[in-house]
Design a protein around this motif. Structure first.
Motif, short mmCIF file in Angstrom:
data_model
loop_
_atom_site.label_atom_id
_atom_site.label_comp_id
_atom_site.label_asym_id
_atom_site.label_seq_id
_atom_site.Cartn_x
_atom_site.Cartn_y
_atom_site.Cartn_z
N ALA A 1 0.85 -1.19 0.00
CA ALA A 1 0.00 0.00 0.00
C ALA A 1 0.88 1.24 0.00
N ASN A 2 0.47 2.22 -0.83
CA ASN A 2 1.14 3.52 -0.88
C ASN A 2 0.41 4.49 0.03
N CYS A 3 1.14 5.14 0.97
CA CYS A 3 0.54 6.01 1.97
C CYS A 3 1.28 7.35 1.99
N SER A 4 0.69 8.32 2.70
CA SER A 4 1.34 9.63 2.88
C SER A 4 0.78 10.30 4.12
N VAL A 5 1.62 11.07 4.81
CA VAL A 5 1.23 11.90 5.96
C VAL A 5 1.76 13.31 5.72
N ALA A 6 1.10 14.27 6.36
CA ALA A 6 1.47 15.68 6.19
C ALA A 6 1.96 16.26 7.51
N PHE A 7 3.05 17.04 7.45
CA PHE A 7 3.57 17.77 8.60
C PHE A 7 3.19 19.25 8.43
N HIS A 8 2.46 19.79 9.46
CA HIS A 8 1.98 21.18 9.40
C HIS A 8 3.15 22.15 9.49
N PRO A 9 3.07 23.32 8.77
CA PRO A 9 4.21 24.27 8.80
C PRO A 9 4.56 24.78 10.19
N SER A 10 3.55 24.87 11.07
CA SER A 10 3.82 25.43 12.40
C SER A 10 4.70 24.52 13.25
N TYR A 11 4.77 23.19 12.88
CA TYR A 11 5.57 22.24 13.66
C TYR A 11 6.93 21.96 13.02
N LEU A 12 7.21 22.60 11.89
CA LEU A 12 8.47 22.34 11.21
C LEU A 12 9.58 23.22 11.77
N PRO A 13 10.83 22.81 11.68
CA PRO A 13 11.95 23.63 12.19
C PRO A 13 12.20 24.84 11.28
N ILE A 14 12.94 25.77 11.80
CA ILE A 14 13.25 26.98 11.04
C ILE A 14 14.30 26.64 10.00
N PRO A 15 14.39 27.47 8.92
CA PRO A 15 15.41 27.19 7.90
C PRO A 15 16.81 27.27 8.47
N GLY A 16 17.67 26.40 7.98
CA GLY A 16 19.05 26.37 8.44
C GLY A 16 19.84 25.31 7.71
N VAL A 17 21.06 25.08 8.16
CA VAL A 17 21.93 24.10 7.51
C VAL A 17 21.81 22.73 8.14
N GLU A 18 21.05 22.61 9.22
CA GLU A 18 20.92 21.30 9.86
C GLU A 18 20.17 20.34 8.90
N GLU A 19 20.60 19.08 8.93
CA GLU A 19 19.99 18.07 8.09
C GLU A 19 19.04 17.20 8.93
N TYR A 20 17.94 16.82 8.29
CA TYR A 20 16.91 16.02 8.95
C TYR A 20 16.60 14.79 8.08
N GLN A 21 15.85 13.91 8.68
CA GLN A 21 15.41 12.71 7.95
C GLN A 21 14.16 12.14 8.61
N PHE A 22 13.35 11.45 7.79
CA PHE A 22 12.13 10.78 8.27
C PHE A 22 12.50 9.38 8.77
N VAL A 23 11.87 8.99 9.88
CA VAL A 23 12.09 7.67 10.47
C VAL A 23 10.72 7.04 10.77
N TYR A 24 10.50 5.81 10.25
CA TYR A 24 9.25 5.08 10.50
C TYR A 24 9.47 4.15 11.70
N VAL A 25 8.63 4.29 12.74
CA VAL A 25 8.73 3.51 13.98
C VAL A 25 7.41 2.78 14.18
N ASP A 26 7.48 1.46 14.47
CA ASP A 26 6.25 0.70 14.69
C ASP A 26 5.82 0.81 16.15
N GLU A 27 4.74 0.09 16.51
CA GLU A 27 4.17 0.20 17.85
C GLU A 27 5.08 -0.37 18.93
#
Length: 528
Positions: A71-97
């Motif tokens: 199954a193909n899925c997607s979730v959305a992150f609201h702008p108010s919860y995102l970090p400020i612009p910068g040089v720091e690098e981020y990544q998505f991590v999927y964690v089960d129950e």
């Protein structure tokens, strides 16, 4: 940390804007045991535990999701919860129950849009103003792209729903065809087993008929042997008469002849005993034949019941397969083979019925002849016993009973004439039985010829009717069958073909109906 290939992130960009919504797209494989407590976290590169997330969102599954499927899925992150612009690098991590990491995305950054490069000017006509007045709008390019992306995602979601609906219909249809095919295979195997059972029962009945014929031959041979013994007794009686004459002529040899006659009487008594024992054995054999006849009647009734059950099941199959008849392909060879098998079965059943009736008639005739012969034998035995007693009295009285002996000799001559008349009557009865048997065989031959002509006419009628019906329905659904996904259709077509053929064969046992002129014209067009 080593990435587990149960969940995969898709379309991860190199950088995102903090002022717009960020969509995280991922694919759940069939090996992953999805739960509503699974979540996706936004982690800064260099994180150590799953508690070091910057923000997170619950990992949602699409509507109609089933475990064990991709199954193909997607979730959305609201702008108010995102970090400020910068040089720091981020990544998505999927964690089960359970807190296990199932997937890690590539690294990305958050940047601010440049004022001139990321703005787009749009012209829009003002409502309620003159024709020359236009509005100039300045909109961020990311917002326009985000709106376009949302529209595309909505269209993709709708298309995915339509595809899933069509795929579900196709899967349901395929499952229904599969269940129908399995049911037909089961019914066909049951019918084949019933046909084999009928064949074995028919073979047993023929074997029993042959055994009855063998027993009849043995009884006939025993009757012939009895007649031979009777002739021998007559010859012995003549010898006794000659001895009596010799006793009258020569009185000196009377004692020796008396002893010979007594010995001969003892042998005759033994023969009488043997004949009574043989009569008793024939009675037991006749009872056994009667029991075997009753058993054959019971077997015939069971065969008829099974045949009726098979006809009812065939009628039910014909009703159930009225919709699947449209998928019938041109299988003339299979049709001919199934028709031949059904014709052979009907012929075998008719032959078995005729053979059984013939066996019953022959058994009744044999029973009557045996009863008559038994009565005649009893009479003969009684007469012989009386004659033996009389002969003993004659030997004791010797010359004083000479006149009585002459009278008894006359009586014996009458008895001989009666016995000869009874033998001639038995021979006439046997000839009559042979003539009746020949008439029955001729009648059976006529019935077989009539049955062959009727089955040929029915086959000719059935060969023209069902093929046109299948061709008409096949043209209506040809386009729909071509649009379906490729599946193993050959076994289904074969099974549906055999089902339709078995249903047609069961219809041919009913009375054939006349066609109107329009149906005849349709048949001519289809055959053309």
């Amino acid at each position: 940390m080593e990435e587990k290939r149960f969940v995969h992130f898709r379309d991860v960009a190199v950088s995102y804007f903090s002022q717009t919504r960020v969509d995280c797209r991922y694919t759940i494989s069939s090996q992953h045991d999805w739960s509503s407590r699974d979540w996706i976290g936004l982690f800064k590169v260099g994180w150590l535990t799953v508690k070091d997330y910057y923000t997170f969102a619950w990992a949602l599954a699409p509507e109609g999701y089933q475990k064990g499927a991709d199954a193909n899925c997607s979730v959305a992150f609201h702008p108010s919860y995102l970090p400020i612009p910068g040089v720091e690098e981020y990544q998505f991590v999927y964690v089960d129950e359970r807190g296990d990491v199932c997937a890690i995305s590539s690294q990305f950054t958050f940047a601010a849009p440049r004022p001139l490069d990321e703005l787009v000017t749009l012209e829009k006509s003002g409502e309620g103003e003159e024709d020359g007045d236009d509005l100039l709008l300045v909109v961020p390019k990311a917002l326009i792209l985000q709106n376009l992306l949302e529209g595309c995602q909505r269209e993709l979601h709708e298309l995915h729903k339509k595809f899933e609906a069509v795929n579900g219909d196709v899967e349901n249809e395929r499952q229904r065809w599969k269940t129908d095919r399995d049911e037909f295979e089961i019914l066909r195997s049951d019918m084949r087993s019933q046909i084999e059972q009928l064949k074995t029962n028919l073979r047993h009945s023929t074997e029993k008929t042959e055994e009855l014929e063998q027993k009849h031959k043995e009884a006939q041979s025993s009757s012939e042997s009895m007649s031979a013994e009777f002739n021998a007794l007559l010859a012995e009686r003549a010898e006794n008469q000659q001895r009596i004459k010799e006793l009258e002529q020569d009185s000196a040899t009377l004692t020796q002849q008396k002893q010979d006659i007594e010995a001969e009487l003892e042998r005759m008594k033994e023969r009488v005993k043997k004949m009574t024992i043989q009569r008793r054995d024939e009675e037991t054999e006749r009872r056994d034949l009667q029991l075997e006849n009753e058993q054959m009647h019971a077997d015939l009734r069971t065969l008829q019941e099974r045949l009726e059950a098979s006809e009812r099941s065939t009628e039910a199959l014909r009703r159930d397969l009225s919709e699947l008849g449209s998928l019938q392909s041109h299988s003339h060879a299979e049709l001919h083979q199934v028709r031949l098998q059904s014709a052979q079965m009907s012929l075998q059943l008719s032959q078995a019925n005729l053979a059984l009736r013939e066996g019953q008639s022959t058994w009744a005739q044999e029973r009557e002849t045996l009863r008559q012969s038994a009565e005649l034998d009893k009479d003969r035995v009684q007469k012989l016993s009386r004659e033996l007693q009389k002969k003993e009295e004659w030997l004791q009285e010797e010359r004083s009973e000479r006149e009585k002996l002459e009278v008894e000799l006359g009586i014996e001559k009458d008895c001989n004439r009666e016995q000869r008349a009874s033998l001639r009557a038995l021979q006439k009865e046997q000839e009559q039985h042979q003539l009746e048997k020949q008439e029955l065989l001729d009648h059976i031959h006529v019935l077989e010829l009539r049955l062959d002509t009727e089955t040929d006419a029915k086959w000719a009628e059935a060969a023209a009717t069902p093929i046109c019906q299948f061709a008409k329905s096949y043209l209506h659904r040809a386009a729909y069958i071509d649009s379906l996904p490729s599946i193993d259709e050959k076994p289904l077509l074969e099974s549906s073909s055999e089902l339709s053929l078995s249903a047609l064969d069961s219809e041919q046992h009913d009375e054939s109906t006349e066609k109107n002129p329009k149906d005849n014209e349709d048949d001519v067009m289809c055959s053309g």
